[in-house]
Structures are given as structure tokens and as C-alpha cells.
Design a protein around this motif. Structure first.
Motif, PDB file in Angstrom:
ATOM      1  N   VAL A   1      29.454  58.534  74.030  1.00 14.99           N
ATOM      2  CA  VAL A   1      29.129  59.802  74.683  1.00 14.99           C
ATOM      3  C   VAL A   1      29.622  59.805  76.124  1.00 14.99           C
ATOM      4  N   ASP A   2      29.755  58.598  76.727  1.00 13.37           N
ATOM      5  CA  ASP A   2      30.248  58.503  78.111  1.00 13.37           C
ATOM      6  C   ASP A   2      31.667  59.010  78.250  1.00 13.37           C
ATOM      7  N   LEU A   3      32.360  59.100  77.123  1.00 17.29           N
ATOM      8  CA  LEU A   3      33.737  59.589  77.167  1.00 17.29           C
ATOM      9  C   LEU A   3      33.792  61.026  77.679  1.00 17.29           C
ATOM     10  N   LEU A   4      32.688  61.765  77.525  1.00 17.77           N
ATOM     11  CA  LEU A   4      32.660  63.166  77.936  1.00 17.77           C
ATOM     12  C   LEU A   4      32.297  63.339  79.406  1.00 17.77           C
ATOM     13  N   LYS A   5      31.924  62.237  80.082  1.00 15.83           N
ATOM     14  CA  LYS A   5      31.552  62.325  81.490  1.00 15.83           C
ATOM     15  C   LYS A   5      32.783  62.477  82.366  1.00 15.83           C
ATOM     16  N   LYS A   6      32.583  63.095  83.515  1.00 16.20           N
ATOM     17  CA  LYS A   6      33.688  63.352  84.435  1.00 16.20           C
ATOM     18  C   LYS A   6      34.333  62.054  84.914  1.00 16.20           C
ATOM     19  N   ASP A   7      33.511  61.037  85.229  1.00 14.21           N
ATOM     20  CA  ASP A   7      34.069  59.763  85.708  1.00 14.21           C
ATOM     21  C   ASP A   7      34.976  59.127  84.660  1.00 14.21           C
ATOM     22  N   SER A   8      34.554  59.216  83.395  1.00 15.50           N
ATOM     23  CA  SER A   8      35.362  58.627  82.316  1.00 15.50           C
ATOM     24  C   SER A   8      36.668  59.377  82.149  1.00 15.50           C
ATOM     25  N   ILE A   9      36.560  60.720  82.234  1.00 11.37           N
ATOM     26  CA  ILE A   9      37.777  61.533  82.089  1.00 11.37           C
ATOM     27  C   ILE A   9      38.741  61.249  83.238  1.00 11.37           C
ATOM     28  N   ASP A  10      38.202  61.141  84.463  1.00 14.47           N
ATOM     29  CA  ASP A  10      39.061  60.814  85.609  1.00 14.47           C
ATOM     30  C   ASP A  10      39.715  59.447  85.442  1.00 14.47           C
ATOM     31  N   GLN A  11      38.929  58.506  84.947  1.00 16.20           N
ATOM     32  CA  GLN A  11      39.474  57.154  84.731  1.00 16.20           C
ATOM     33  C   GLN A  11      40.564  57.185  83.662  1.00 16.20           C
ATOM     34  N   LEU A  12      40.352  57.984  82.618  1.00 14.24           N
ATOM     35  CA  LEU A  12      41.352  58.122  81.553  1.00 14.24           C
ATOM     36  C   LEU A  12      42.636  58.741  82.089  1.00 14.24           C
ATOM     37  N   ILE A  13      42.474  59.754  82.957  1.00 15.24           N
ATOM     38  CA  ILE A  13      43.648  60.393  83.566  1.00 15.24           C
ATOM     39  C   ILE A  13      44.424  59.385  84.413  1.00 15.24           C
ATOM     40  N   THR A  14      43.691  58.572  85.183  1.00 15.49           N
ATOM     41  CA  THR A  14      44.339  57.560  86.032  1.00 15.49           C
ATOM     42  C   THR A  14      45.097  56.545  85.186  1.00 15.49           C
ATOM     43  N   ILE A  15      44.471  56.089  84.111  1.00 12.02           N
ATOM     44  CA  ILE A  15      45.132  55.127  83.213  1.00 12.02           C
ATOM     45  C   ILE A  15      46.399  55.727  82.637  1.00 12.02           C
ATOM     46  N   THR A  16      46.312  56.982  82.219  1.00 18.26           N
ATOM     47  CA  THR A  16      47.481  57.645  81.615  1.00 18.26           C
ATOM     48  C   THR A  16      48.614  57.784  82.628  1.00 18.26           C
ATOM     49  N   LYS A  17      48.257  58.194  83.871  1.00 24.32           N
ATOM     50  CA  LYS A  17      49.296  58.330  84.907  1.00 24.32           C
ATOM     51  C   LYS A  17      49.951  56.980  85.210  1.00 24.32           C
ATOM     52  N   ASN A  18      49.117  55.956  85.322  1.00 22.28           N
ATOM     53  CA  ASN A  18      49.664  54.623  85.594  1.00 22.28           C
ATOM     54  C   ASN A  18      50.603  54.169  84.478  1.00 22.28           C
ATOM     55  N   ARG A  19      50.213  54.466  83.248  1.00 22.47           N
ATOM     56  CA  ARG A  19      51.048  54.086  82.107  1.00 22.47           C
ATOM     57  C   ARG A  19      52.388  54.797  82.147  1.00 22.47           C
ATOM     58  N   VAL A  20      52.342  56.121  82.385  1.00 22.85           N
ATOM     59  CA  VAL A  20      53.580  56.912  82.436  1.00 22.85           C
ATOM     60  C   VAL A  20      54.466  56.443  83.588  1.00 22.85           C
ATOM     61  N   ASN A  21      53.870  56.234  84.770  1.00 20.34           N
ATOM     62  CA  ASN A  21      54.653  55.792  85.931  1.00 20.34           C
ATOM     63  C   ASN A  21      55.285  54.426  85.698  1.00 20.34           C
ATOM     64  N   ALA A  22      54.523  53.532  85.046  1.00 16.15           N
ATOM     65  CA  ALA A  22      55.066  52.202  84.760  1.00 16.15           C
ATOM     66  C   ALA A  22      56.243  52.299  83.800  1.00 16.15           C
ATOM     67  N   ASP A  23      56.114  53.158  82.791  1.00 12.66           N
ATOM     68  CA  ASP A  23      57.219  53.335  81.841  1.00 12.66           C
ATOM     69  C   ASP A  23      58.446  53.910  82.534  1.00 12.66           C
ATOM     70  N   ARG A  24      58.211  54.877  83.421  1.00 11.08           N
ATOM     71  CA  ARG A  24      59.330  55.469  84.153  1.00 11.08           C
ATOM     72  C   ARG A  24      60.028  54.441  85.046  1.00 11.08           C
ATOM     73  N   GLN A  25      59.226  53.576  85.666  1.00  7.15           N
ATOM     74  CA  GLN A  25      59.804  52.559  86.544  1.00  7.15           C
ATOM     75  C   GLN A  25      60.691  51.598  85.760  1.00  7.15           C
ATOM     76  N   VAL A  26      60.235  51.224  84.556  1.00  5.43           N
ATOM     77  CA  VAL A  26      61.046  50.338  83.707  1.00  5.43           C
ATOM     78  C   VAL A  26      62.369  51.005  83.372  1.00  5.43           C
ATOM     79  N   LEU A  27      62.308  52.291  82.999  1.00  4.33           N
ATOM     80  CA  LEU A  27      63.534  53.024  82.668  1.00  4.33           C
ATOM     81  C   LEU A  27      64.466  53.094  83.879  1.00  4.33           C
ATOM     82  N   LYS A  28      63.879  53.346  85.071  1.00  7.93           N
ATOM     83  CA  LYS A  28      64.701  53.425  86.276  1.00  7.93           C
ATOM     84  C   LYS A  28      65.365  52.081  86.583  1.00  7.93           C
ATOM     85  N   ASN A  29      64.607  50.995  86.425  1.00 12.73           N
ATOM     86  CA  ASN A  29      65.172  49.667  86.671  1.00 12.73           C
ATOM     87  C   ASN A  29      66.333  49.378  85.727  1.00 12.73           C
TER      88      ASN A  29
END
Length: 366
Positions: A70-98
Motif C-alpha cells: 500500500v506504501d506504493l501509493l504514497k507520495k514519497d514512494s512515487i517520488d522515489q520511483l520517479i527518481t529511480i526511473t530518471k537515474n536509470r534513464v540517465n545512466a543508460d543515456r550516458q552509456v550510449l553517449k560514451n
């Protein structure tokens, strides 16, 4: 999905089914089903596609949610999920750029050698034109347009640079071509002359067999093979019987014919992997590879049968000849020299005991 992720998902499902779903009893059934389905697939949704350095954070988040979905529906969890997703996308982009940067570095290095490689081709101009057209017409997807488009432009610039320098290079090559062809012809002739000299140096002029010097080189090779692979070979020492009498009776020209014919017969019956040579005078020697000793018996019998049935002719003279031989097997002795000495001893034993025979070092006689 790795083992740890599977274990976390199992905990998540069990928790949802056994603990959390009762808390959501008052919720709509569709909402419960959707939440359960989302939790079940959460790891697949946020799993990295290229860079996996964020695995620990992702697994920690999934583990936390598994304890209380149920904590998945909390704002803190959603924000944390967004941060994880952004970090994942940015890391993938960095690998492609390298990776793209590495390709650009490679193209810079290619530029130094591209000119020479293409100019060595007989249809250099056509190749350059084709490469340029293909690069210009190359369709790059939108997802790679920014990075790979730089590489495309750089390669096209390189091709234009090569085109501009082609004319000057062609003039230089044209002036050098005649000199190169002349030099190449001289080298070819020199190689042919060296091959002839080398062959003459290793071949006995009369019998066309290996001479003694070349034979000694073959001994080194077969000994090395014997030393490393424990291969089997035997030494056969031949001597034409009554050769001095033949020379005295019919002359040295006839004697040369006998030697030449005898050598030709040995060469025709000796395989490419074996060695046969004129050792000196009327003596010949052979190194014969074998797997079983009976192969040597068959080989010697073929030689003896052909020699006995051959008429040695010179002008109006035609006679039969005989030979004696000694055979020693390499594995019975400490060295090649001991093996050769035994074959030589057996040869003179054969001559002493009446000639026209071959004695092996196991007392077998043909």
C-alpha cells in the motif's frame, strides 16, 4: 530476472495475498487486482536496459514495497520511483553517449589510414564515390540522430578530404608505378635465382636425390619430431653390390647410369613424408616413417622386387644389379648416430654374408 529479484517478487506476492489485500477489502475489486498486477510487474518496469549500476537502489525499493504494497501509493514512494526511473534513464543515456564518443575517436584514427587504404585499390575513385553517397543517404533514427549524426558528418568530411587529395596522390603513384614494376620484376627474378641455387645446393646432380648436406637437415627435423611426439622411423642404408666391378667392366658412364636409375627407383617408391638421399659413392640412405614394423618389410620387398626386375641399360649394355642394405629402428637406440651406426654395421654384415640381402636389427632378413 536474477535470483534476488525473483525472491523479492515472491515475498511481494505472498505479502499482497496474505497481508495487504485484507486491508484493501473495502476497496473496489478492480483496484485491488490492478494494484496486485502492478506490484507483480514492478521489477520489470524499472529494470535497467543498459547500465546496471542502480540495481542496489532498485532492489531496495522493491524490497521496501514488498513489505507493505500500500506504501506504493504514497507520495514519497512515487517520488522515489520517479527518481529511480530518471537515474536509470540517465545512466543508460550516458552509456550510449560514451559508446558514441568511442566511435568518433575511432573515426578520427581511421582518417589517418583511410586515404592509403582506398588508394591501394585499382578502382579507388569509384569506391570513394560509393562510400560518400552511402553516407549521405544513410538514414539515422531519431533516437540516435544527435550522437551518430556527428559521426556521419565526420566520415563524409573525411571522404571529401580524400577526394581532394586523390589527384595529387594519383600523380605521385603514376610516377612511382614504373619504378615499382621494374623493382618488382628484379625481385621476382632474384627469388627465382635464389630458389634454383638453393635447390642445386641440396640436390645431388647425378641422381636428383637429396645430397648428404640436405639429408643432415632432414635428420634434424625427423629427430625433433621423434623427440616431441615419440614418432617412429627407421634408417635404411643401401649399397649397390659389385659397383666397382661394374665401373671397371663397363666404364664410369655406365656406372653413372646405374646410380641414376637406382636413385630414380628409390625416389619412386619413397613417400613424400619420408626422406631418401645419396649418401656418397654407391651408398644411399633413407629415413622411413612407420606405425608398424611390417610396413618396413613391405617397403624393402617392393624395392628389392623392382631392382631385381629392372634392366640397367646404357647404349648397347643391359645388365641386372643387386644391392645390400641394413635397417635399424630408431626407438631401440639412444640417439640417431647410434641408429645410423647400427644400420651401417648391418649393411656390411649383409655384404660379408654374400650380398644381395637386407638385414634388420631384429635379425629379420630379406
Amino acid at each position: 530476472m536474477n535470483k534476488s529479484t525473483k525472491e523479492i517478487m515472491k515475498i511481494t506476492l505472498d505479502t499482497v495475498k496474505e497481508k495487504e489485500l485484507p486491508l484493501l477489502a473495502g476497496c473496489d475489486n478492480i483496484f485491488q487486482t490492478n494494484l496486485q498486477y502492478f506490484v507483480e510487474n514492478l521489477s520489470e518496469i524499472i529494470m535497467p536496459s543498459i547500465d546496471f549500476n542502480n540495481d542496489d537502489k532498485i532492489n531496495s525499493f522493491i524490497e521496501m514495497i514488498s513489505k507493505n504494497p500500500v506504501d506504493l501509493l504514497k507520495k514519497d514512494s512515487i517520488d522515489q520511483l520517479i527518481t529511480i526511473t530518471k537515474n536509470r534513464v540517465n545512466a543508460d543515456r550516458q552509456v550510449l553517449k560514451n559508446k558514441t564518443d568511442d566511435i568518433i575517436k575511432l573515426s578520427t584514427l581511421m582518417e589517418k589510414y583511410f586515404d592509403k587504404t582506398i588508394l591501394e585499390s585499382s578502382n579507388a575513385s569509384e569506391k570513394i564515390e560509393n562510400i560518400k553517397n552511402e553516407l549521405q543517404e544513410l538514414n539515422i533514427s531519431n533516437s540516435s540522430q544527435r550522437e551518430l549524426g556527428q559521426l556521419q558528418s565526420k566520415l563524409i568530411d573525411t571522404i571529401y578530404s580524400i577526394e581532394n587529395s586523390m589527384q595529387d596522390n594519383r600523380i605521385i603513384l603514376g610516377e612511382s608505378k614504373q619504378k615499382f614494376n621494374s623493382l618488382n620484376e628484379k625481385i621476382d627474378n632474384l627469388q627465382k635465382e635464389l630458389a634454383i641455387v638453393k635447390k642445386e645446393k641440396s640436390i645431388d646432380f647425378l641422381t636428383s636425390l637429396l645430397n648428404r648436406r640436405a639429408y643432415e637437415e632432414e635428420v634434424k627435423k625427423i629427430e625433433k619430431k621423434h623427440e616431441i611426439f615419440n614418432s617412429k622411423y627407421a634408417i635404411v642404408f643401401y649399397d649397390i653390390d659389385h659397383f666397382k666391378q661394374i665401373n671397371d667392366t663397363y666404364g664410369h658412364s655406365f656406372g653413372d647410369t646405374v646410380l641414376k636409375t637406382f636413385g630414380s627407383i628409390l625416389k619412386s617408391l619413397t613417400r613424400k613424408e619420408d626422406t631418401v638421399a645419396r649418401y656418397g659413392g654407391e651408398e644411399f640412405i633413407a629415413l622411413i616413417n612407420y606405425e608398424e614394423e611390417k610396413e618396413l618389410y613391405k617397403y624393402i620387398k617392393r624395392v628389392k622386387t623392382l631392382i631385381d626386375s629392372t634392366k640397367f641399360k646404357y647404349r648397347d649394355i643391359s645388365i641386372n644389379i643387386e644391392f645390400s642394405a641394413g635397417v635399424s629402428f630408431r626407438y631401440k637406440y639412444e640417439s640417431y648416430l647410434e641408429t645410423k651406426k647400427k644400420a651401417d654395421t648391418l649393411l656390411y654384415q649383409a655384404k660379408k654374408e654374400g650380398r644381395d640381402r637386407v638385414i634388420f636389427d631384429n635379425n629379420y632378413i630379406i
